[in-house]
Design a protein around this motif. Structure first.
Motif, short mmCIF file in Angstrom:
data_model
loop_
_atom_site.label_atom_id
_atom_site.label_comp_id
_atom_site.label_asym_id
_atom_site.label_seq_id
_atom_site.Cartn_x
_atom_site.Cartn_y
_atom_site.Cartn_z
N ASP A 47 28.32 17.75 44.52
CA ASP A 47 27.99 18.38 43.24
C ASP A 47 29.02 19.44 42.85
O ASP A 47 29.27 19.67 41.67
CB ASP A 47 26.58 18.97 43.25
CG ASP A 47 25.94 18.89 41.86
OD1 ASP A 47 26.05 17.83 41.23
OD2 ASP A 47 25.34 19.88 41.41
N PHE A 50 31.58 17.56 41.11
CA PHE A 50 31.07 17.19 39.79
C PHE A 50 31.11 18.37 38.82
O PHE A 50 31.56 18.23 37.67
CB PHE A 50 29.64 16.66 39.91
CG PHE A 50 29.01 16.31 38.60
CD1 PHE A 50 29.22 15.07 38.01
CD2 PHE A 50 28.22 17.23 37.92
CE1 PHE A 50 28.66 14.75 36.78
CE2 PHE A 50 27.66 16.92 36.69
CZ PHE A 50 27.87 15.68 36.12
N ILE A 139 22.15 15.38 30.91
CA ILE A 139 22.69 15.75 32.23
C ILE A 139 22.01 17.02 32.73
O ILE A 139 21.58 17.09 33.89
CB ILE A 139 24.23 15.95 32.15
CG1 ILE A 139 24.93 14.62 31.82
CG2 ILE A 139 24.77 16.55 33.45
CD1 ILE A 139 26.40 14.76 31.40
N GLU A 140 21.88 18.01 31.86
CA GLU A 140 21.23 19.27 32.25
C GLU A 140 19.73 19.08 32.45
O GLU A 140 19.14 19.63 33.39
CB GLU A 140 21.49 20.34 31.18
CG GLU A 140 22.95 20.72 30.98
CD GLU A 140 23.55 21.50 32.13
OE1 GLU A 140 23.36 21.12 33.31
OE2 GLU A 140 24.24 22.51 31.85
N TYR A 143 18.54 17.68 35.91
CA TYR A 143 18.52 18.69 36.98
C TYR A 143 17.39 19.68 36.78
O TYR A 143 16.73 20.08 37.73
CB TYR A 143 19.88 19.40 37.09
CG TYR A 143 20.75 18.81 38.18
CD1 TYR A 143 20.86 17.43 38.34
CD2 TYR A 143 21.46 19.62 39.06
CE1 TYR A 143 21.66 16.88 39.34
CE2 TYR A 143 22.26 19.07 40.07
CZ TYR A 143 22.35 17.71 40.20
OH TYR A 143 23.12 17.17 41.20
N GLU A 210 22.80 9.49 37.28
CA GLU A 210 22.08 10.52 38.04
C GLU A 210 21.39 9.89 39.26
O GLU A 210 21.41 10.47 40.35
CB GLU A 210 21.07 11.26 37.16
CG GLU A 210 21.69 12.24 36.16
CD GLU A 210 22.26 13.50 36.80
OE1 GLU A 210 21.89 13.84 37.94
OE2 GLU A 210 23.09 14.17 36.15
C1 HMH Z 1 25.13 15.35 39.08
N1 HMH Z 1 23.99 16.39 37.21
C2 HMH Z 1 24.72 16.55 38.31
N2 HMH Z 1 25.11 17.76 38.73
C3 HMH Z 1 24.75 18.86 38.03
N3 HMH Z 1 25.13 20.08 38.49
C4 HMH Z 1 23.97 18.73 36.86
C5 HMH Z 1 23.61 17.46 36.48
C6 HMH Z 1 23.49 19.92 36.05
O1 HMH Z 1 24.45 20.82 35.75
#
Ligand code: HMH
Length: 221
Positions: A47, A50, A139-140, A143, A210
């Motif tokens: 992460d 990422f 994406i946010e 999480y 995801e």
């Molecule tokens: C894979 N998805 C991934 N990493 C993150 N940090 C977020 C979303 C949210 O910022």
């Protein structure tokens, strides 16, 4: 108003896929306290890579907002996100050192590379603001919803992972996701059909990526 938003419609339509992304076995294992710390460490290192790739992506969303948005407050919401990312990168470094992870030697796995390539494709000026901001919200939101689940009542999450759960599960991050969702919905409401199709595709791609990302922590590379 009582009218249904585009995102609400899409989430109902794709509920199964959305739940797969937000209620992954890795998240359940954190919530019920059975998580393997070695899985957590894999996730943390991946992460970090990422999130570093997320910076140029968010910069591109900000640039699209500046060019295409009809609402000046979008810029402030996105700039707040950029500030949080700065803080997040520092947090990853601190957390990695706590777990004895050497971030400079983490190799991005296939699912991570796929996700980063997707982010890069959205950076293109050909991709319009509505599509990019919809992907950004998704994406946010994944999480936020995942880690919120780890904090909700009945959770048995290990104390060592509380900071991680708090980082994305806290109320302020929840509010930020609501702001992003409102921005996306406002733009989707006035988008032509081809843009709507691309935004829905982007949402589905995010959910798929995801799931692949969570799978890495379980050794499915
Ligand atoms: C894979 N998805 C991934 N990493 C993150 N940090 C977020 C979303 C949210 O910022």
């Amino acid at each position: 108003s009582t009218s249904t938003t585009t995102i609400e419609t899409w989430l109902n339509k794709h509920r199964l896929m959305y739940n797969k992304a937000t209620q992954h076995p890795f998240i359940h294992s954190i919530r019920d306290g059975t998580v393997n710390f070695s899985s957590f460490k894999i996730w943390l290192g991946q992460d970090y890579i990422f999130v570093r790739e997320f910076v140029p992506f968010l910069a591109s969303v900000l640039l699209k907002a500046w060019k295409e948005s009809d609402d000046g407050s979008d810029m402030e919401v996105l700039l707040g996100g950029m500030a949080s990312l700065n803080d997040e990168i520092s947090w990853f470094k601190k957390e990695a050192s706590k777990w004895g992870i050497l971030l400079s030697s983490v190799i991005p796995q296939k699912a991570n590379q796929d996700y980063c390539r997707f982010l890069e494709s959205l950076i293109s000026p050909e991709v319009n603001y509505t599509v990019a901001v919809t992907a950004f919200w998704a994406i946010e939101a994944v999480y936020q919803e995942s880690f919120f689940l780890c904090l909700s009542s009945g959770s048995n999450a290990p104390i060592e992972l509380m900071e991680t759960c708090q980082r994305w599960g806290n109320d302020a991050f929840g509010q930020y996701c609501v702001s992003l969702r409102n921005i996306a919905n406002r733009n989707l409401a006035k988008a032509p059909g081809d843009v709507l199709r691309k935004a829905e595709d982007a949402l589905l791609r995010v959910l798929e990526l995801e799931v692949g990302f969570w799978n890495m922590s379980h050794g499915e590379m």
